[in-house]
Design a protein around this motif. Structure first.
Motif, short mmCIF file in Angstrom:
data_model
loop_
_atom_site.label_atom_id
_atom_site.label_comp_id
_atom_site.label_asym_id
_atom_site.label_seq_id
_atom_site.Cartn_x
_atom_site.Cartn_y
_atom_site.Cartn_z
N LEU A 224 -5.62 14.63 4.05
CA LEU A 224 -6.42 13.94 3.03
C LEU A 224 -5.96 14.29 1.62
O LEU A 224 -5.83 13.40 0.77
CB LEU A 224 -7.89 14.29 3.20
CG LEU A 224 -8.59 13.64 4.38
CD1 LEU A 224 -10.00 14.19 4.53
CD2 LEU A 224 -8.62 12.14 4.21
N ILE A 225 -5.71 15.55 1.36
CA ILE A 225 -5.26 15.96 0.02
C ILE A 225 -3.91 15.34 -0.30
O ILE A 225 -3.70 14.82 -1.41
CB ILE A 225 -5.22 17.49 -0.08
CG1 ILE A 225 -6.65 18.04 -0.09
CG2 ILE A 225 -4.47 17.94 -1.33
CD1 ILE A 225 -6.73 19.55 -0.01
N MET A 226 -2.97 15.37 0.66
CA MET A 226 -1.66 14.77 0.40
C MET A 226 -1.78 13.27 0.17
O MET A 226 -1.09 12.71 -0.68
CB MET A 226 -0.72 15.05 1.56
CG MET A 226 -0.30 16.50 1.65
SD MET A 226 0.97 16.91 2.86
CE MET A 226 0.69 15.85 4.21
N SER A 227 -2.69 12.63 0.88
CA SER A 227 -2.88 11.19 0.71
C SER A 227 -3.45 10.88 -0.67
O SER A 227 -3.00 9.95 -1.34
CB SER A 227 -3.80 10.67 1.80
OG SER A 227 -4.10 9.32 1.58
N PHE A 228 -4.45 11.65 -1.09
CA PHE A 228 -5.04 11.43 -2.42
C PHE A 228 -4.04 11.67 -3.53
O PHE A 228 -3.98 10.91 -4.51
CB PHE A 228 -6.27 12.32 -2.62
CG PHE A 228 -7.46 11.90 -1.79
CD1 PHE A 228 -7.66 10.58 -1.41
CD2 PHE A 228 -8.38 12.85 -1.38
CE1 PHE A 228 -8.74 10.21 -0.65
CE2 PHE A 228 -9.47 12.48 -0.62
CZ PHE A 228 -9.65 11.15 -0.26
N ARG B 217 -0.45 9.42 -7.69
CA ARG B 217 0.87 9.27 -8.29
C ARG B 217 1.34 7.82 -8.27
O ARG B 217 1.97 7.35 -9.20
CB ARG B 217 1.87 10.15 -7.58
CG ARG B 217 1.70 11.61 -7.87
CD ARG B 217 2.72 12.45 -7.16
NE ARG B 217 2.50 13.86 -7.41
CZ ARG B 217 3.07 14.83 -6.73
NH1 ARG B 217 3.89 14.54 -5.72
NH2 ARG B 217 2.80 16.09 -7.01
N ALA B 218 1.03 7.12 -7.19
CA ALA B 218 1.42 5.70 -7.10
C ALA B 218 0.66 4.85 -8.11
O ALA B 218 1.23 3.95 -8.72
CB ALA B 218 1.17 5.18 -5.68
N ASP C 22 0.84 -1.18 0.00
CA ASP C 22 0.00 0.00 0.00
C ASP C 22 0.88 1.25 0.00
O ASP C 22 2.10 1.18 0.12
CB ASP C 22 -0.91 -0.02 1.23
CG ASP C 22 -2.12 0.88 1.07
OD1 ASP C 22 -2.36 1.33 -0.07
OD2 ASP C 22 -2.80 1.12 2.07
N VAL C 23 0.27 2.40 -0.13
CA VAL C 23 1.00 3.66 -0.16
C VAL C 23 1.64 3.89 1.22
O VAL C 23 0.99 3.70 2.24
CB VAL C 23 0.03 4.82 -0.49
CG1 VAL C 23 0.76 6.15 -0.48
CG2 VAL C 23 -0.62 4.59 -1.84
#
Length: 88
Positions: free
Chosen positions: A74-78, A83-84, A9-10
């Motif tokens: 949340l924005i950084m995670s999305f 990108r991944a 996972d990320v």
């Protein structure tokens, strides 16, 4: 810098953890200050002097800042997940 999760996972970065715990901490601080104001006003404390004005401002400022930290996480995670997934 970031730790890899075993299932691919990320990864979770340090800044994500800092912002998440800062958000929780600010919310807890706001609730504690709210109850302090309730207890202080029933005890007859002078709310215009001492540390009480700072406590009063924290009740109004801390929840929006906590929400902004949570939205940033949340924005950084999305963005990181997008990108991944684009790289696969």
């Amino acid at each position: 810098m970031s730790t890899r999760t075993p299932d691919g996972d990320v990864p979770i970065r340090r800044i994500d953890r800092i912002l998440a715990f800062m958000s929780i901490g600010l919310l807890v601080l706001s609730v504690v200050c709210f109850f302090a104001i309730i207890i202080g006003s029933t005890a007859g404390a002078d709310m215009g002097a001492g540390v009480w004005p700072t406590i009063g401002v924290l009740v109004y400022i801390a929840p929006p800042v906590a929400f902004a930290c949570l939205v940033a996480v949340l924005i950084m995670s999305f963005v990181r997940r997008a990108r991944a997934n684009k790289g696969r």
